[in-house]
Every structure is written in C-alpha cells, then in structure tokens.
Design a protein around this motif. Structure first.
Motif, short mmCIF file in Angstrom:
data_model
loop_
_atom_site.label_atom_id
_atom_site.label_comp_id
_atom_site.label_asym_id
_atom_site.label_seq_id
_atom_site.Cartn_x
_atom_site.Cartn_y
_atom_site.Cartn_z
N ASP A 116 -1.32 -4.60 -5.62
CA ASP A 116 -0.87 -3.47 -4.82
C ASP A 116 -1.96 -2.40 -4.73
O ASP A 116 -2.92 -2.40 -5.51
CB ASP A 116 0.40 -2.86 -5.42
CG ASP A 116 1.59 -3.78 -5.29
OD1 ASP A 116 1.61 -4.60 -4.35
OD2 ASP A 116 2.49 -3.71 -6.15
N ILE A 117 -1.79 -1.46 -3.79
CA ILE A 117 -2.79 -0.42 -3.55
C ILE A 117 -2.08 0.94 -3.58
O ILE A 117 -1.07 1.14 -2.90
CB ILE A 117 -3.48 -0.60 -2.18
CG1 ILE A 117 -4.07 -2.01 -2.08
CG2 ILE A 117 -4.55 0.45 -1.97
CD1 ILE A 117 -4.48 -2.38 -0.67
N SER A 118 -2.61 1.86 -4.35
CA SER A 118 -2.07 3.22 -4.39
C SER A 118 -2.80 4.07 -3.35
O SER A 118 -4.02 4.16 -3.36
CB SER A 118 -2.27 3.83 -5.79
OG SER A 118 -1.79 5.15 -5.83
N ILE A 119 -2.04 4.67 -2.43
CA ILE A 119 -2.64 5.46 -1.35
C ILE A 119 -2.12 6.90 -1.44
O ILE A 119 -1.07 7.16 -2.03
CB ILE A 119 -2.32 4.87 0.04
CG1 ILE A 119 -0.80 4.86 0.29
CG2 ILE A 119 -2.89 3.47 0.17
CD1 ILE A 119 -0.42 4.41 1.70
N PRO A 120 -2.84 7.86 -0.85
CA PRO A 120 -2.39 9.26 -0.87
C PRO A 120 -1.15 9.44 0.01
O PRO A 120 -0.94 8.70 0.97
CB PRO A 120 -3.59 10.03 -0.31
CG PRO A 120 -4.74 9.09 -0.34
CD PRO A 120 -4.16 7.72 -0.24
N LEU A 121 -0.37 10.44 -0.31
CA LEU A 121 0.78 10.83 0.51
C LEU A 121 0.28 11.81 1.56
O LEU A 121 0.21 13.01 1.33
CB LEU A 121 1.86 11.47 -0.37
CG LEU A 121 3.14 11.91 0.33
CD1 LEU A 121 3.86 10.73 0.96
CD2 LEU A 121 4.06 12.63 -0.65
N ALA B 295 0.89 -1.16 0.00
CA ALA B 295 0.00 0.00 0.00
C ALA B 295 0.92 1.20 0.00
O ALA B 295 1.46 1.59 1.04
CB ALA B 295 -0.91 -0.01 1.22
N LYS B 296 1.12 1.80 -1.17
CA LYS B 296 2.23 2.73 -1.38
C LYS B 296 1.76 4.04 -2.00
O LYS B 296 0.86 4.05 -2.83
CB LYS B 296 3.26 2.06 -2.29
CG LYS B 296 4.62 2.71 -2.29
CD LYS B 296 5.60 1.87 -3.12
CE LYS B 296 7.02 2.35 -3.00
NZ LYS B 296 7.19 3.80 -3.10
N ALA B 297 2.40 5.12 -1.59
CA ALA B 297 2.13 6.43 -2.17
C ALA B 297 3.12 6.71 -3.29
O ALA B 297 4.24 6.20 -3.28
CB ALA B 297 2.22 7.51 -1.09
#
Length: 291
Positions: A201-206, A187-189
């Motif tokens: 995978d999961i795209s998360i906000p920074l 789960a990565k920004a």
C-alpha cells in the motif's frame, strides 16, 4: 522349555515391530528433511513442520488480502516491457468529484498512460473512490457491484485505488470503504501502521479540494534553490475531532502554532452535534481558524 521358546519368540517379534516402526519413522523424517532443502526459499520451514505452512507464492483469497504483498498480489509479467497505466472509461451515469477528475487528468496526460488495457501494468478506476463518507455529496453508491462489473478487475490484481476519506463521522473507520478492494493496492490518506500493508500500500497526503492540478511554471523547481524563499515553514488547516480517531493528534497541533512561520489551525465546527462535545479551547480555535 516350550514356554521359554514362546516367550523368546514374542520378545523377538516385539523387538522387530519396534525396529520397523521407529526405524521407518526415522527414515521418513530423514527423507522429509532432505526434501525440505529442495523447497524454494519462500516456504516457511518451521511452519511446514507444524503443518501450518502456506506457500506465499499462491495468491491469497479475498478473506486474506490483508496479507497481500507485491510477491503474492501483483502480476509482474504485465510490466516486463514498459510501465503503462490504464484508466477505465468513465461511467456516463456518474460524474467524478473535481478532486478525482484532476487526479485522472494528471494520469491520462502523463507519459505512462496507455489507452490499450492489454499493454497496461497498472489499472486505475474511473469510479470516484476518494470520499467514502456516506454523508458526503461525493459518495458513490453501489460501488461494490460497479467494480465487480469492470472487465479487467480480476479481484483487484494490478489495480490501484485512491482514497482520502473512509468511514463516517464520528468514527471514520479505516476499513469503511464500503466495498472490497480485493488484491488492489490502496493509495490512502490517514492510514495507520496497523492497516498499512508494508511494501504494498501507499500512504498519500490528504490534499484539499482546492489543491491545484499542476503546480508552478516549467523550470520553477530547478531555479528555486535552497533555502526556499517562502513565508511559511509548516502549515495545516482542518477539522479537529474532539473525540474518536485522530483526536489525539489534531488536538495537539496548537502547541506548534506560532502565528509566524508555523501555522496550525483547526476548527471544532463540523458535524451536527459539535457544540455538545466541544471542549474549553474550541471557541478560541474556531476564531483563529476563521482568521
């Protein structure tokens, strides 16, 4: 006459051998084709014919985890009863960052949390993986050996790893985690499409360090109907990388900034040598950023 018989015998023998060879090959091919129809649907038949097929149901090794998908790197049998999340017990020698502790608090207070690892569908590390910048005070050293000692790690199977920053200035490489995540879901920004494993995978906000752990009062979402009664439509405040990864995107944000309902401000003031690399707009951007 004897010579003719010998030539005839040789011809017949050659014809028989040719029939056995090509006929046997054809029968073998037909048998192979008939067996192909019995193969499960996850086998690539074309790749099988060329000898390069890999059964996708077999779990990939650590060298091929970039090919991970939910059907190859996830054990659904752990989730057939209920969806439960287990958070590892904290390492007494390490204090997680304030941001990561807030994330763990939300998970442990949710209705999906379980303290029993045998009932868990997902596993979350208590080790802080948010900031993998070696220059950061929140950087956790020797993370590879620490993760390998986790009792349920199993090469990352059914684990979720959260990350906001990877690599070190000025490159900030996406693969700069400094540990092998194995088959864990990231789960990565700020992840690019080249490194995101689709459906896995999961795209998360920074999110900022000051981002609240919980937002709003109970019932706020329901009562606050559209259109939203807010002053700003879009806002961003952060560093502008004059060169390297992310520079093209953040260098263009000033085009959107109108100082009213869209506020997009950046600063060049970061790193030890930012003055040596600053461009003609850095001074103006820095002033707007501070304002």
């Amino acid at each position: 006459m004897q010579a003719k018989k010998r030539y005839l015998l040789v011809f017949v023998s050659c014809a028989f051998l040719a029939y056995c060879y090509f006929g046997g090959y054809r029968l073998k091919s037909e048998d192979s084709n008939s067996e192909i129809h019995l193969l499960p649907d996850f086998v690539d038949v074309d790749a099988l014919r060329t000898g390069s097929a890999v059964r996708r149901k077999e779990r990939p090794n650590s060298e091929s985890t970039n090919e991970c998908r939910m059907d190859t790197c996830f054990d659904f049998s752990r989730c057939h009863k209920e969806f439960r999340v287990y958070v590892y017990s904290p390492d007494e020698s390490l204090v997680p960052s304030h941001s990561y502790q807030k994330l763990l608090n939300v998970l442990e207070e949710s209705r999906y949390y379980t303290s029993d690892p045998t009932q868990a569908c997902l596993f979350v590390l208590s080790l802080d993986t948010l900031d993998r910048d070696r220059l950061s005070t929140d950087y956790v050293r020797n993370l590879q050996s620490r993760i390998q000692r986790l009792p349920f790690w199993n090469n990352g199977l059914n684990h979720v790893i959260f990350n906001l920053y990877s690599g070190t200035w000025p490159d900030y490489a996406e693969n700069g985690l400094d540990f092998d995540p194995g088959m864990a879901i990231l789960a990565k920004a700020s992840v690019s499409v080249n490194n995101l494993r689709p459906g896995f995978d999961i795209s998360i906000p920074l999110f900022h360090k000051k981002h609240p752990e919980k937002g709003g009062e109970p019932g706020f979402v329901i009562s606050n109907n559209f259109p939203l009664n807010k002053n700003y439509l879009l806002a961003f405040k952060g560093k502008r990388y004059v060169h390297g990864i992310g520079s093209d995107t953040r260098n263009a944000l000033f085009h959107l900034h109108n100082e009213r309902d869209i506020v997009m401000v950046t600063t060049c003031r970061h790193g030890k040598s930012w003055k040596d690399m600053k461009d003609e707009r850095c001074d103006e951007d820095n002033k707007e950023y501070e304002r």
